[in-house]
Design a protein around this motif. Structure first.
Motif, PDB file in Angstrom:
ATOM      1  N   ILE A  22       0.794  -1.197   0.013  1.00 22.97           N
ATOM      2  CA  ILE A  22       0.278  -0.309  -0.017  1.00 22.97           C
ATOM      3  C   ILE A  22       0.981   1.286  -0.036  1.00 22.97           C
ATOM      4  O   ILE A  22       1.941   1.213   0.720  1.00 22.97           O
ATOM      5  N   ASN A  23       0.678   2.269  -0.683  1.00 25.93           N
ATOM      6  CA  ASN A  23       1.340   3.440  -1.003  1.00 25.93           C
ATOM      7  C   ASN A  23       0.869   4.268   0.028  1.00 25.93           C
ATOM      8  O   ASN A  23      -0.173   4.606   0.449  1.00 25.93           O
ATOM      9  N   PRO A  24       2.169   5.059   0.919  1.00 20.46           N
ATOM     10  CA  PRO A  24       1.771   5.779   2.335  1.00 20.46           C
ATOM     11  C   PRO A  24       0.824   7.000   1.754  1.00 20.46           C
ATOM     12  O   PRO A  24       0.152   7.637   2.457  1.00 20.46           O
ATOM     13  N   ALA A  25       1.253   7.530   0.544  1.00 22.96           N
ATOM     14  CA  ALA A  25       0.718   8.809   0.121  1.00 22.96           C
ATOM     15  C   ALA A  25      -1.012   8.366   0.072  1.00 22.96           C
ATOM     16  O   ALA A  25      -1.651   9.586   0.339  1.00 22.96           O
ATOM     17  N   TRP A  26      -1.122   7.242  -0.521  1.00 22.11           N
ATOM     18  CA  TRP A  26      -2.732   7.059  -0.943  1.00 22.11           C
ATOM     19  C   TRP A  26      -3.375   7.021   0.739  1.00 22.11           C
ATOM     20  O   TRP A  26      -4.560   7.490   0.895  1.00 22.11           O
ATOM     21  N   LEU A  27      -2.801   6.279   1.584  1.00 26.35           N
ATOM     22  CA  LEU A  27      -3.207   6.293   2.835  1.00 26.35           C
ATOM     23  C   LEU A  27      -3.419   7.431   3.591  1.00 26.35           C
ATOM     24  O   LEU A  27      -4.355   7.782   4.319  1.00 26.35           O
ATOM     25  N   VAL A  28      -2.541   8.306   3.406  1.00 33.01           N
ATOM     26  CA  VAL A  28      -2.615   9.765   4.068  1.00 33.01           C
ATOM     27  C   VAL A  28      -4.100  10.433   3.264  1.00 33.01           C
ATOM     28  O   VAL A  28      -4.798  11.055   3.811  1.00 33.01           O
ATOM     29  N   THR A  29      -4.146  10.425   1.966  1.00 37.78           N
ATOM     30  CA  THR A  29      -5.132  10.884   1.241  1.00 37.78           C
ATOM     31  C   THR A  29      -6.558  10.437   1.898  1.00 37.78           C
ATOM     32  O   THR A  29      -7.362  11.193   2.359  1.00 37.78           O
ATOM     33  N   VAL A  30      -6.567   9.243   1.979  1.00 38.50           N
ATOM     34  CA  VAL A  30      -7.977   8.580   2.115  1.00 38.50           C
ATOM     35  C   VAL A  30      -8.193   8.598   3.787  1.00 38.50           C
ATOM     36  O   VAL A  30      -9.218   9.004   4.319  1.00 38.50           O
ATOM     37  N   ARG A  31      -6.925   8.733   4.801  1.00 41.42           N
ATOM     38  CA  ARG A  31      -7.240   8.811   6.033  1.00 41.42           C
ATOM     39  C   ARG A  31      -7.744  10.242   6.364  1.00 41.42           C
ATOM     40  O   ARG A  31      -8.537  10.588   7.191  1.00 41.42           O
ATOM     41  N   CYS A  32      -7.095  11.239   5.700  1.00 39.01           N
ATOM     42  CA  CYS A  32      -7.502  12.589   6.069  1.00 39.01           C
ATOM     43  C   CYS A  32      -8.867  12.710   5.666  1.00 39.01           C
ATOM     44  O   CYS A  32      -9.669  13.353   6.428  1.00 39.01           O
ATOM     45  N   LEU A  33      -9.330  12.348   4.324  1.00 35.63           N
ATOM     46  CA  LEU A  33     -10.647  12.703   3.979  1.00 35.63           C
ATOM     47  C   LEU A  33     -11.737  11.907   4.906  1.00 35.63           C
ATOM     48  O   LEU A  33     -12.520  12.546   5.117  1.00 35.63           O
ATOM     49  N   SER A  34     -11.390  10.796   4.954  1.00 32.27           N
ATOM     50  CA  SER A  34     -12.573   9.896   5.928  1.00 32.27           C
ATOM     51  C   SER A  34     -12.493  10.620   7.236  1.00 32.27           C
ATOM     52  O   SER A  34     -13.572  10.833   7.783  1.00 32.27           O
ATOM     53  N   SER A  35     -11.328  10.707   7.980  1.00 33.90           N
ATOM     54  CA  SER A  35     -11.309  11.226   9.347  1.00 33.90           C
ATOM     55  C   SER A  35     -11.886  12.877   9.245  1.00 33.90           C
ATOM     56  O   SER A  35     -12.673  12.975  10.205  1.00 33.90           O
ATOM     57  N   GLY A  36     -11.660  13.583   8.280  1.00 34.84           N
ATOM     58  CA  GLY A  36     -12.187  14.763   8.339  1.00 34.84           C
ATOM     59  C   GLY A  36     -13.703  14.889   8.247  1.00 34.84           C
ATOM     60  O   GLY A  36     -14.539  15.462   9.122  1.00 34.84           O
ATOM     61  N   LEU A  37     -14.267  13.895   7.495  1.00 34.17           N
ATOM     62  CA  LEU A  37     -15.695  13.920   7.093  1.00 34.17           C
ATOM     63  C   LEU A  37     -16.539  13.297   8.463  1.00 34.17           C
ATOM     64  O   LEU A  37     -17.592  14.043   8.989  1.00 34.17           O
ATOM     65  N   ILE A  38     -15.858  12.203   8.984  1.00 36.50           N
ATOM     66  CA  ILE A  38     -16.463  11.671  10.139  1.00 36.50           C
ATOM     67  C   ILE A  38     -16.327  12.839  11.708  1.00 36.50           C
ATOM     68  O   ILE A  38     -17.363  12.886  12.103  1.00 36.50           O
ATOM     69  N   LEU A  39     -15.140  13.535  11.484  1.00 35.23           N
ATOM     70  CA  LEU A  39     -15.070  14.413  12.767  1.00 35.23           C
ATOM     71  C   LEU A  39     -16.104  15.616  12.409  1.00 35.23           C
ATOM     72  O   LEU A  39     -16.660  16.060  13.559  1.00 35.23           O
TER      73      LEU A  39
END
Length: 295
Positions: free
Chosen positions: A36-53
Motif C-alpha cells: 500500500i502506498n503511504p501517500a494514498w493512505l494519507v489521502t484516504v485517512r485525511c478525507l475519511s477522518s475529516g468527514l467523520i469528525l
C-alpha cells in the motif's frame, strides 16, 4: 464522581496512545507486506477522518462548525494547518515507518517535544531551564543511540528512514505549535475536522484516492479500517475527552505510551528486531518527554 472521571480520563488517554501505536504497526504491515502506498493512505485517512469528525462536530455544535470560515485570519491559519501541518505530520510518519518500522518511526517522532522546547526558547529569547536542557540532551542522545547503536561510523537504519524520522519530529513540532490560536477559539473537533478534510483534498493532487495499489485481502481491509476509525477518529476523541477530565499535561504524559505500544506490537507481531541500544535510546527519549511534561 470526580474520581470516576479521573479514572476514565487516565484509561482514555492510555487507550488513545495505544490505538495510535497499534495503527502505526498496522501501517508498517500494509506498507511492507501488502504494497500500500503511504501517500494514498494519507489521502484516504485525511478525507475519511475529516468527514467523520465534522459529522460529530455538526451533531454537537450544529451550524457553528462553519463559524471558523467567517474570519480571514482564522481561514489563513486553518489553511496553513490543513495544507501543511496535517498532511506533513502524517506522510513523514508513514514514510518513516515504510523505510524502517513502526517502533523506530514512532520513537523518532517523539523527539518532536524537544524541538518544541528549543523553538520556544529561541522565540522567547530565554535560555531553557535545567529540566528542559536535560530533556533536550536526553532526546538527542536517545535519537543518536536509536539510529547509530552508539557507533559514529554507521547507521543502524537507512538514511531515508533517518531523514523521514527526523522530518516527522519536525512536522510534529509544527503540528503542535501552529494551530494553538485556533484551538483557543474553536473546539478541537472543528479545527482538526476541517484541517483533515483540507489536507485530504490537497493530498489528492499528490495521490488520488481512487488510484488504489497493493494487495487487497481481509487483512488489508481490517488494517486500513483500524487506522481510519480506531487509530484516527476514536483515538482522537478519546484523547480530547481525557484532556477535559484530567488536563492536557497529564494526558500528554500518558500519551507517551504510544511508542511503547508500537514497539511491543512490532516486536511480538511483526518480529521486528529491537536490540539493547534501541531500548536504551527509546527509554531516553521517553524520559525526555516525562521531563518536558513535568516542566
Amino acid at each position: 464522581m470526580e474520581n470516576g472521571n479521573q479514572l476514565k480520563g487516565f484509561l482514555l488517554a492510555i487507550l488513545a496512545a495505544t490505538l495510535w501505536g497499534v495503527s502505526g504497526t498496522f501501517g508498517q504491515f500494509i506498507f511492507n507486506s501488502r504494497g500500500i502506498n503511504p501517500a494514498w493512505l494519507v489521502t484516504v485517512r485525511c478525507l475519511s477522518s475529516g468527514l467523520i469528525l465534522l459529522a460529530f462536530g455538526f451533531m454537537k455544535f450544529g451550524a457553528a462548525i462553519f463559524n471558523i470560515w467567517k474570519n480571514k485570519q482564522d481561514i489563513l491559519s486553518l489553511l496553513i494547518f490543513g495544507l501543511i501541518g496535517i498532511p506533513l505530520v502524517q506522510y513523514t510518519y508513514f514514510a518513516a515507518i515504510q523505510h524502517s518500522n513502526a517502533a523506530t518511526a514512532t520513537v523518532l517522532q517523539y523527539a518532536g517535544p524537544a524541538l518544541i522546547a528549543i523553538y520556544l526558547a529561541l522565540i522567547n529569547k530565554r535560555l531553557p531551564g535545567m529540566y528542559t536542557i536535560l530533556a533536550i540532551a536526553m532526546a538527542i542522545t536517545g535519537t543518536f543511540l536509536l539510529v547509530t547503536h552508539g557507533s559514529f561510523n554507521s547507521l543502524s537504519i537507512s538514511s531515508l528512514a533517518l531523514f523521514w524520522g527526523i522530518a516527522s519530529a519536525v512536522a510534529l513540532a509544527f503540528y503542535s505549535i501552529q494551530p494553538v490560536k485556533l484551538l483557543h477559539r474553536y473546539h478541537a473537533i472543528i479545527v482538526i475536522g476541517w484541517a483533515m478534510l483540507i489536507g485530504g483534498i490537497a493530498f489528492s493532487f499528490v495521490h488520488v484516492p481512487w488510484k488504489v495499489e497493493g494487495i487487497w485481502d481481509l487483512d488489508t481491509c481490517i488494517s486500513i479500517t483500524f487506522i481510519i476509525l480506531l487509530g484516527s477518529v476514536i483515538a482522537f476523541y478519546a484523547y480530547l475527552t481525557a484532556v477535559k477530565w484530567i488536563g492536557a499535561q497529564t494526558t500528554s504524559l500518558l500519551a507517551s505510551a504510544e511508542p511503547l505500544s508500537a514497539a511491543l506490537i512490532s516486536i511480538f507481531w511483526l518480529k521486528v528486531s529491537f536490540g539493547s541500544m534501541d531500548i536504551v535510546g527509546s527509554v531516553m527519549i521517553l524520559l525526555a518527554i516525562f521531563l518536558l511534561a513535568r516542566k
